[in-house]
Write an enzyme that holds these catalytic residues in place. Structure first.
Site, PDB file in Angstrom:
ATOM      1  N   HIS A 150       0.078  -9.863  18.249  1.00  0.00           N
ATOM      2  CA  HIS A 150      -1.380  -9.793  18.148  1.00  0.00           C
ATOM      3  C   HIS A 150      -1.956 -10.935  18.975  1.00  0.00           C
ATOM      4  CE1 HIS A 150      -5.392  -9.836  16.460  1.00  0.00           C
ATOM      5  NE2 HIS A 150      -5.139  -8.752  15.756  1.00  0.00           N
ATOM      6  N   GLU A 199      -8.901  -8.610  14.679  1.00  0.00           N
ATOM      7  CA  GLU A 199      -9.658  -8.001  15.746  1.00  0.00           C
ATOM      8  C   GLU A 199     -11.094  -7.724  15.330  1.00  0.00           C
ATOM      9  OE1 GLU A 199      -6.778  -5.392  17.773  1.00  0.00           O
ATOM     10  OE2 GLU A 199      -8.374  -3.940  17.499  1.00  0.00           O
ATOM     11  N   ARG A 238       0.719  -0.092  18.371  1.00  0.00           N
ATOM     12  CA  ARG A 238      -0.193   0.378  17.328  1.00  0.00           C
ATOM     13  C   ARG A 238      -1.621  -0.087  17.584  1.00  0.00           C
ATOM     14  NH1 ARG A 238      -2.482  -1.954  12.701  1.00  0.00           N
ATOM     15  NH2 ARG A 238      -1.166  -3.798  12.583  1.00  0.00           N
ATOM     16  N   LEU A 292      -3.510 -14.877  11.175  1.00  0.00           N
ATOM     17  CA  LEU A 292      -4.249 -13.907  11.963  1.00  0.00           C
ATOM     18  C   LEU A 292      -5.754 -14.131  11.944  1.00  0.00           C
ATOM     19  CD1 LEU A 292      -3.482 -11.315  13.563  1.00  0.00           C
ATOM     20  CD2 LEU A 292      -4.538 -10.080  11.688  1.00  0.00           C
ATOM     21  N   HIS A 305       3.378  -9.795  14.954  1.00  0.00           N
ATOM     22  CA  HIS A 305       2.479  -9.171  13.992  1.00  0.00           C
ATOM     23  C   HIS A 305       2.994  -7.895  13.349  1.00  0.00           C
ATOM     24  CE1 HIS A 305      -1.326  -8.351  12.123  1.00  0.00           C
ATOM     25  NE2 HIS A 305      -1.516  -7.247  12.807  1.00  0.00           N
ATOM     26  N   PHE A 307     -13.241  -1.160  16.684  1.00  0.00           N
ATOM     27  CA  PHE A 307     -11.958  -1.856  16.687  1.00  0.00           C
ATOM     28  C   PHE A 307     -11.216  -1.497  17.967  1.00  0.00           C
ATOM     29  CE2 PHE A 307      -9.055  -4.165  13.887  1.00  0.00           C
ATOM     30  CZ  PHE A 307      -9.950  -4.689  12.976  1.00  0.00           C
ATOM     31  N   GLY A 326       0.808  -1.213   0.000  1.00  0.00           N
ATOM     32  CA  GLY A 326       0.000   0.000   0.000  1.00  0.00           C
ATOM     33  C   GLY A 326       0.841   1.263   0.000  1.00  0.00           C
ATOM     34  N   ALA A 327       1.898   1.286   0.791  1.00  0.00           N
ATOM     35  CA  ALA A 327       2.715   2.504   0.906  1.00  0.00           C
ATOM     36  C   ALA A 327       3.408   2.816  -0.415  1.00  0.00           C
ATOM     37  CB  ALA A 327       3.750   2.336   2.020  1.00  0.00           C
ATOM     38  N   GLN A 379       4.902  -5.642  18.016  1.00  0.00           N
ATOM     39  CA  GLN A 379       3.563  -6.006  18.487  1.00  0.00           C
ATOM     40  C   GLN A 379       3.248  -7.488  18.287  1.00  0.00           C
ATOM     41  OE1 GLN A 379      -0.250  -4.599  16.374  1.00  0.00           O
ATOM     42  NE2 GLN A 379      -0.289  -3.511  18.317  1.00  0.00           N
ATOM     43  N   ARG A 386      -4.043  -4.009  21.767  1.00  0.00           N
ATOM     44  CA  ARG A 386      -3.465  -5.344  21.580  1.00  0.00           C
ATOM     45  C   ARG A 386      -2.416  -5.730  22.604  1.00  0.00           C
ATOM     46  NH1 ARG A 386      -3.003  -4.856  15.085  1.00  0.00           N
ATOM     47  NH2 ARG A 386      -5.239  -5.109  14.794  1.00  0.00           N
TER      48      ARG A 386
HETATM   49  C1  LIG Z   1      -2.455 -10.693   8.633  1.00  0.00           C
HETATM   50  C2  LIG Z   1      -2.402  -9.217   8.798  1.00  0.00           C
HETATM   51  C3  LIG Z   1      -3.561  -8.484   8.924  1.00  0.00           C
HETATM   52  C4  LIG Z   1      -3.513  -7.102   9.059  1.00  0.00           C
HETATM   53  N1  LIG Z   1      -4.689  -6.410   9.178  1.00  0.00           N
HETATM   54  C5  LIG Z   1      -4.640  -5.052   9.261  1.00  0.00           C
HETATM   55  C6  LIG Z   1      -5.844  -4.298   9.323  1.00  0.00           C
HETATM   56  O1  LIG Z   1      -6.944  -4.822   9.278  1.00  0.00           O
HETATM   57  N2  LIG Z   1      -5.751  -2.966   9.408  1.00  0.00           N
HETATM   58  C7  LIG Z   1      -4.546  -2.326   9.440  1.00  0.00           C
HETATM   59  O2  LIG Z   1      -4.521  -1.102   9.517  1.00  0.00           O
HETATM   60  N3  LIG Z   1      -3.391  -3.021   9.378  1.00  0.00           N
HETATM   61  C8  LIG Z   1      -3.407  -4.364   9.287  1.00  0.00           C
HETATM   62  N4  LIG Z   1      -2.235  -5.070   9.221  1.00  0.00           N
HETATM   63  C9  LIG Z   1      -0.975  -4.354   9.095  1.00  0.00           C
HETATM   64  C10 LIG Z   1      -0.792  -3.823   7.688  1.00  0.00           C
HETATM   65  O3  LIG Z   1      -1.439  -4.667   6.786  1.00  0.00           O
HETATM   66  C11 LIG Z   1       0.671  -3.735   7.267  1.00  0.00           C
HETATM   67  O4  LIG Z   1       1.389  -3.070   8.242  1.00  0.00           O
HETATM   68  C12 LIG Z   1       0.786  -2.963   5.981  1.00  0.00           C
HETATM   69  O5  LIG Z   1      -0.025  -3.527   4.994  1.00  0.00           O
HETATM   70  C13 LIG Z   1       2.206  -2.861   5.468  1.00  0.00           C
HETATM   71  O6  LIG Z   1       2.179  -2.229   4.194  1.00  0.00           O
HETATM   72  P1  LIG Z   1       3.511  -1.802   3.457  1.00  0.00           P
HETATM   73  O7  LIG Z   1       3.088  -1.131   2.199  1.00  0.00           O
HETATM   74  O8  LIG Z   1       4.365  -1.043   4.386  1.00  0.00           O
HETATM   75  O9  LIG Z   1       4.265  -3.157   3.157  1.00  0.00           O
HETATM   76  P2  LIG Z   1       3.844  -4.522   2.378  1.00  0.00           P
HETATM   77  O10 LIG Z   1       2.450  -4.525   1.938  1.00  0.00           O
HETATM   78  O11 LIG Z   1       4.330  -5.629   3.224  1.00  0.00           O
HETATM   79  O12 LIG Z   1       4.697  -4.443   1.067  1.00  0.00           O
HETATM   80  C14 LIG Z   1       6.087  -4.560   1.074  1.00  0.00           C
HETATM   81  C15 LIG Z   1       6.558  -4.515  -0.356  1.00  0.00           C
HETATM   82  O13 LIG Z   1       7.970  -4.427  -0.388  1.00  0.00           O
HETATM   83  C16 LIG Z   1       8.486  -5.341  -1.303  1.00  0.00           C
HETATM   84  N5  LIG Z   1       9.841  -5.658  -0.867  1.00  0.00           N
HETATM   85  C17 LIG Z   1      10.256  -6.052   0.360  1.00  0.00           C
HETATM   86  N6  LIG Z   1      11.591  -6.226   0.366  1.00  0.00           N
HETATM   87  C18 LIG Z   1      12.033  -5.920  -0.873  1.00  0.00           C
HETATM   88  C19 LIG Z   1      13.315  -5.916  -1.497  1.00  0.00           C
HETATM   89  N7  LIG Z   1      14.435  -6.261  -0.854  1.00  0.00           N
HETATM   90  N8  LIG Z   1      13.391  -5.560  -2.808  1.00  0.00           N
HETATM   91  C20 LIG Z   1      12.262  -5.228  -3.504  1.00  0.00           C
HETATM   92  N9  LIG Z   1      11.045  -5.229  -2.951  1.00  0.00           N
HETATM   93  C21 LIG Z   1      10.929  -5.567  -1.653  1.00  0.00           C
HETATM   94  C22 LIG Z   1       7.508  -6.501  -1.296  1.00  0.00           C
HETATM   95  O14 LIG Z   1       7.585  -7.226  -2.491  1.00  0.00           O
HETATM   96  C23 LIG Z   1       6.192  -5.746  -1.170  1.00  0.00           C
HETATM   97  O15 LIG Z   1       5.760  -5.323  -2.444  1.00  0.00           O
HETATM   98  C24 LIG Z   1      -2.274  -6.454   9.095  1.00  0.00           C
HETATM   99  C25 LIG Z   1      -1.106  -7.188   8.969  1.00  0.00           C
HETATM  100  C26 LIG Z   1      -1.155  -8.560   8.838  1.00  0.00           C
HETATM  101  C27 LIG Z   1       0.109  -9.315   8.769  1.00  0.00           C
END
Ligand SMILES: Cc1cc2nc3c(=O)[nH]c(=O)nc-3n(C[C@H](O)[C@H](O)[C@H](O)COP(=O)(O)OP(=O)(O)OC[C@H]3O[C@@H](n4cnc5c(N)ncnc54)[C@H](O)[C@@H]3O)c2cc1C
Ligand code: SF4
Ligand code: FES
Lengths: 242, 578
Positions: free
Chosen positions: B241, B254, B393, B251, B351, B119, B17-18, B239, B285
Site C-alpha cells: 500500500h 486511501e 486488489r 496504514l 498490506h 476510492f 469478517g469472513a 500488495q 495501489r
Molecule cells: C490497516 C488495514 C486497513 C484495511 N482497510 C480496508 C478497507 O478499508 N477496505 C477493504 O476492503 N479492505 C481493507 N483492508 C483489508 C481487509 O481488512 C482484510 O483483508 C480483511 O479484513 C481480512 O479479513 P479476514 O476475515 O479474512 O481475516 P481477519 O480479519 O484477519 O481474521 C483472521 C481471523 O483468523 C484467526 N486466526 C488466524 N490464525 C489462526 C489460527 N492458527 N488458529 C485460530 N484462529 C486463527 C484470527 O484470530 C482472526 O480471528 C485493510 C487491511 C488493513 C491491514
C-alpha cells in the site's frame, strides 16, 4: 548505543509462583517507541517467556490495555517519551491473572453480553437500507467507537471497591443500541440497566472517561442512560446528575 | 493421555469478517458450528480496515455492478477470474444492505441513505472518472462490520472458542475430518471433529518488516493447507500500500486521498500527474506504490529522506474530523504530525495477499489446475484466492470479498453438512502435534524464534518487495530455504504451559517461513510484470505466456509449480492505463 529505560514488569506463572513478582529489564529504546515496542524488545532480546497480549499495534483491537505507571492505558498507544522512567507495567487490576500481564476477561465479556448488545431491527426490513439521518447517526455513533479493551472497568472505583456493577463498558454498549433509530429492543436493555447493579451503581467518579483510549465520554453516556431510566419510569428517585 | 474432544457440524477457523459471516449463516441455518480463533473475535484484523466497502448502490451518482466488475478485472491486471468477480459485484449491494440491517453505523447522506465516497481504481462507465462507490462508517468501517457480525453471532447462539490456536488439519484419506487446536490459556491440545472445516484466518503481512498488518497476521490457514498437500495460488502477488506511516507501516487509508488528499514530493509536486494523468492520486495501489518508490529512488523524498508527503492541509477541518478522524489521529500520536498543518510522511507498506488457498466461487478448496475439490474443506477471506483480485486488489474490495464469500461459504457448508457426520477422527493427527510441542520445549540451544522471524523479514524485504529481479527473488528463496531447514531444530524458550505466547510464535514462524518460501519462489518463476508483481528484468506484461494462475505445492521440502487457466467471460485483456 540507544538509551536504555528500565521496565519493571509483573511476572506470574500460576503453576510455579505463589504470587506475582516484579522483574526488572533494561530496554534500549528509540525516540518514538511505544510501551509495546519495549515489551516486544524484552520478549525478543531478553526473555522470550514474558507473556502479554497484543495484535494491531495501533490502538484499534483492544488487546493490550495494561496498568502503566499506575494508569490504565493501551501499551501500543502510549509513547515512552511521555512517561517518567522507570516504567512499571502491570496487568489489569480488577481481573484474575492467567499469566504475567495476561488477565482473564471472561467476566468482562459476560457483563457486556448481558445488555443484549446486538441490533434488533424493527419490521418490516426494507429492501434497501433503513433511512437514518446524519443526526440520528450522531445520537449513538460515539458508543460504536468502543473496542472492548476493559480499561474503563479496571479504572472504575466502584468496581474496584467490589460493589456489584455491570461496569461502564456494558452501559456504553447499551447506550449504543437504545439510541439507534433502527432498534426496537430498548425496553429489554433498559430493564437490565435498571437493576441494582446497572447504570445506577455509577457514582460519577469520571475515571472511566479519563482512561478511555477511544475518547468516549463514558460518564456522560452513563448519565444519559440514567436519565432515560428515570424518564421511562424504570427506576424511581431523583433525576440523575451530570 | 486424554484430550478434550469436540464434535461439530462445522468448524470455522478464524473470527474476522469472513469467518463470522460464515458462522452467522450456519447459525441462521440451524447447523451446529464452532468458531475457533487465536484472538478474541473482536480483536481480529478486519477491525483495522478503515476506508470502506464498495458496492454499486448508486446513492450519490449513477453506478452499476458491471462497471464495478470491469474496474475489478482491470485493477487486477486481467488475472481475475471473471465469473467470481461478477458474482462479487452483483452480490455487493445485497451484502451491504444485509450489514446495514444488522446494525453497521454507515455514514449517511442528508436524506438518510448510505453515503459513498471515491476510492482508488473505482470508476464510472468503464474508466471515465472516479465514482463514489465506497460505503463507509467514518474511517473505522472494518471495526464496525466486525463488531456487528460478532453481535449478531452472539444473538444467533454461535459457539466461540476464543484463544484457540489451530495447529493442524485432520484428514481421513483425502477427506477432511476436523482440526487440532491448542487451547492457549490452558496450554492443552483439543480435537475438533467435523465434516466441514472453513479456513478464514486472514492475511500474512508479517512476512515483511514494515507492514500495515497486525502481529497475528501470520497466514496460518494458508500454511495449514500447504502442509496438507494443497497448492497455494498466485503467491507472488503481494500488495504494497503506498501510504503507510513512515517507519511504522501503520496504514493511512486511501480514504484520505478519496477525500481529496494529494501525494507530493520534495519539490511540492503532485507527482501522480506524471504516472496516472486521469486518475491521479486515485490510481490503483500497485501503480501508486511504484510511483512513490521511483520518487524515492530518484532522491525526491521529502528532504531527501525515504518518504513522500500526503498533503491534507487544504481539506476542510470538518472532513478530517468527521470522515477520517482516526487516521489523522494516528499521524498525531505516532509521528507527532498535525495533518491540518503539515504533510504526513508516508511510504509503501506491506498490506494485502492477493494469492492464497484456491477455491471455487462457493469457497470449496481445490487441489489442482482442474479445480478438483477437497471434500469438506472451505476457505474464505484474505486467506482464500477465488480469485477476485487477480494481480492487484482495489481498495474496499477486500471487505466486500470476505463478506460475499464468507456468506457463500456459510451457505455452502449448511448444504454440505446435511450429508452426514463425516469420517472418524484419525488418532495420529493429535499425537504428532503433541510430540512436536514436547520436542520444541526440550530443545536447548536451537535457533530462537525471534531470530528466524527477523532474518526472514529481512530477506523478504530485500528480495520480494515492490520491485523484484531474478537475482533478488533467488536470493530470498535461498535465504528463506535455509531458515526453513533451521526451523526444524527451533527451541521454545518458555517452559510454562499457561498462555505461552512463545509457543504460539513458534507455530507462527513456521507458517510464515513456508509462505515466504513459496512467495519468493513464485515471484522468481513469473518472468513478467503484472499488477503488484513488478520484475525490473521483465518490465512488460506477457499474456501469451503468463495469463494464467500460479499453483505452487510444497511437499517434503520440494517445490512444484503448475499453471491454472484464468476464467475470462466479459472483458478481454487490454493494456492497463489510467
Ligand atoms: C490497516 C488495514 C486497513 C484495511 N482497510 C480496508 C478497507 O478499508 N477496505 C477493504 O476492503 N479492505 C481493507 N483492508 C483489508 C481487509 O481488512 C482484510 O483483508 C480483511 O479484513 C481480512 O479479513 P479476514 O476475515 O479474512 O481475516 P481477519 O480479519 O484477519 O481474521 C483472521 C481471523 O483468523 C484467526 N486466526 C488466524 N490464525 C489462526 C489460527 N492458527 N488458529 C485460530 N484462529 C486463527 C484470527 O484470530 C482472526 O480471528 C485493510 C487491511 C488493513 C491491514
Ligand atoms: S468504553 Fe473505552 S475504555 Fe471502556 S471498554 Fe470501551 S474503549 Fe475501552
Ligand atoms: S495492540 Fe491492538 S489496541 Fe494495542
Amino acid at each position: 548505543m540507544a538509551p536504555a529505560v528500565e521496565f519493571r514488569v509483573t511476572r506470574y506463572d500460576p503453576a510455579a509462583d505463589e504470587q506475582p513478582r516484579l522483574v526488572s529489564y533494561e530496554v534500549e529504546v528509540a525516540a518514538a517507541d511505544r510501551v509495546l515496542d519495549g515489551l516486544e524488545y524484552i520478549k525478543r532480546r531478553l526473555d522470550p517467556s514474558v507473556a502479554f497480549r497484543r495484535s494491531c499495534a495501533h490502538g484499534v483491537c483492544g488487546s493490550d490495555a495494561l496498568v502503566i505507571n499506575g494508569t490504565v492505558r493501551l501499551a501500543c498507544k502510549t509513547l515512552l517519551q511521555d512517561l517518567e522512567p522507570p516504567l512499571l507495567v502491570e496487568p489489569l487490576a480488577t481481573f484474575p491473572v492467567i499469566r504475567d500481564l495476561v488477565v482473564d476477561l471472561t467476566s468482562f465479556f459476560e457483563a457486556t453480553r448481558r445488555v443484549r448488545p446486538w441490533l434488533e431491527a424493527g419490521e418490516p426490513i426494507p429492501e434497501r437500507e433503513f433511512l437514518q439521518t446524519p443526526a440520528e447517526l450522531t445520537a449513538f455513533a460515539e458508543g460504536t467507537k468502543c473496542i472492548l479493551c476493559a480499561s474503563c472497568v479496571t479504572a472504575c472505583p466502584v468496581v474496584k471497591r467490589g460493589t456489584p456493577y455491570i461496569g461502564p463498558a456494558a452501559v456504553v454498549q447499551g447506550h449504543r443500541f437504545v439510541n439507534d433509530s433502527r432498534d426496537v429492543g430498548a425496553e429489554a436493555r433498559l430493564r437490565i440497566l435498571a437493576a441494582a447493579d446497572g447504570a445506577g451503581a455509577c457514582e460519577n467518579f469520571f475515571e472511566c472517561t479519563k482512561v478511555c483510549p477511544r475518547g468516549i465520554l463514558v460518564t456522560k453516556r452513563i448519565n444519559e442512560i440514567k436519565a432515560m431510566l428515570q424518564a421511562g419510569g424504570y427506576v424511581k428517585g431523583d433525576a440523575a446528575d451530570g | 493421555m486424554t484430550f478434550a474432544r469436540h464434535d461439530y457440524d462445522a468448524v470455522i477457523v478464524g473470527a474476522g469478517g469472513a469467518g463470522l459471516f460464515a458462522a452467522l449463516e450456519l447459525g441462521r441455518a440451524g447447523a451446529k458450528a464452532a468458531v475457533l480463533s487465536k484472538l478474541y473475535a473482536v480483536r481480529s484484523h478486519t477491525g483495522a480496515a478503515q476506508g470502506g466497502i464498495c458496492a454499486a448502490l448508486g446513492n450519490r451518482e449513477p453506478d452499476k455492478p458491471l462497471w464495478h466488475m470491469f474496474d475489478t478485472v482491470k485493477g487486477g491486471d486481467y488475472l481475475v477470474d471473471q465469473d467470481a468477480a461478477e458474482i462479487m459485484c452483483e452480490e455487493a449491494p445485497g451484502v451491504v444492505f444485509d450489514l446495514e440491517h444488522m446494525g453497521v453505523p454507515f455514514n449517511r447522506t442528508d436524506d438518510g441513505k448510505i453515503d459513498q465516497r471515491p476510492f482508488g481504481g473505482h470508476t464510472r462507465n468503464f474508466g471515465e472518472a472516479p465514482v463514489r462507490r465506497a460505503c463507509y462508517a467514518a474511517d473505522r468501517t472494518g471495526a464496525m462490520i466486525l463488531h456487528t457480525l460478532y453481535q449478531q453471532c452472539l444473538r444467533a447462539g454461535v459457539e466461540f472458542y476464543d484463544e484457540f490456536f489451530v495447529t493442524d488439519l485432520a484428514f481421513a484419506g483425502e477427506t477432511v475430518a476436523g482440526v487440532v487446536a491448542h487451547d492457549v490459556r490452558a496450554g492443552e491440545l483439543h480435537s475438533f471433529r467435523a465434516p466441514a472445516v472453513a479456513l478464514a484466518t486472514g492475511g500474512w503481512g508479517r512476512l515483511f518488516r514494515v507492514t500495515s498488518n497486525a502481529y497475528a497476521n501470520t497466514g496460518d490457514g494458508a500454511a495449514l493447507a500447504l502442509r496438507a498437500g494443497i497448492p497455494l495460488q498466485d503467491m507472488e502477488f503481494y500488495q504494497f500500500h503506498p501510504t503507510g506511516l513512515h517507519g511504522l507501516g501503520i496504514l493511512v487509508s486511501e480514504a484520505a486521498r478519496g477525500e481529496g488528499g494529494i501525494l507530493r514530493n520534495d519539490a511540492g509536486e503532485r507527482f501522480m500527474e506524471r504516472y496516472a494523468p486521469r486518475l491521479l492520486d486515485l490510481a490503483p495501489r500497485d501503480m501508486v506504490s511504484r510511483a512513490v518508490y521511483q520518487e524515492l529512488q530518484t532522491g525526491r523524498g521529502l528532504g531527501g529522506a525515504d518518504y513522500v508527503g500526503l498533503d491534507l492541509t487544504h481539506l476542510d477541518a470538518e472532513v478530517l474530523d468527521k470522515k477520517i478522524p482516526e487516521i489523522t489521529d494516528f499521524a498525531r500520536i505516532y509521528l507527532g504530525v498535525e495533518p491540518k498543518e503539515e504533510m504526513i510522511p508516508v511510504a509503501p507498506t506491506a498490506h494485502y495477499a492477493m494469492g492464497g488457498v484456491p477455491t471455487t466461487v462457493d469457497g470449496e478448496v481445490t487441489r489442482d489446475e482442474e479445480a478438483t475439490v477437497v471434500p469438506g474443506l472451505y476457505a474464505a477471506g484474505e486467506v482464500a484466492c477465488v480469485s477476485v483480485h487477480g494481480a492487484n486488489r482495489l481498495g474496499t474490495n477486500s471487505l466486500l470479498d470476505i463478506l460475499v464469500f464468507g456468506r457463500r461459504v456459510g451457505r455452502a457448508i449448511a448444504e454440505f453438512v446435511r450429508g452426514g457426520k463425516g469420517p472418524a477422527w484419525p488418532a495420529e493427527a493429535l499425537e504428532g502435534r503433541r510430540e512436536k510441542v514436547a520436542r520444541w520445549r526440550d530443545t536447548a540451544g536451537g535457533p530462537a524464534v525471534a531470530e528466524l522471524r527477523a532474518d526472514m523479514q529481512e530477506a523478504m524485504e530485500a528480495g520480494v518487495s515492490v520491485y523484484r529481479t531474478a537475482e533478488s527473488t533467488a536470493a530470498a528463496r535461498e535465504a528463506v530455504g535455509g531458515l526453513l531447514t533451521a526451523y526444524g531444530d527451533v527451541g521454545v524458550g518458555d517452559a510454562a504451559a499457561a498462555f505461552s505466547t512463545e509457543l504460539l510464535e513458534a507455530f507462527e514462524v513456521g507458517n510464515l517461513l513456508a509462505l515466504a518460501y513459496v512467495t519468493a519462489a513464485s515471484a522468481h518463476r513469473r518472468t513478467e510484470s503484472r499488477g503488484a508483481h513488478s520484475r525490473e528484468d521483465f518490465a512488460a506484461r506477457d499474456d501469451a505466456r503468463w495469463l494464467n494462475h500460479t499453483l505452487c505445492y510444497l511437499r517434503d521440502g520440494e517445490l512444484e509449480f503448475r499453471a491454472k487457466p484464468v476464467t475470462i467471460t466479459r472483458f478481454e485483456p487490454k493494456p492497463r492505463e489510467y
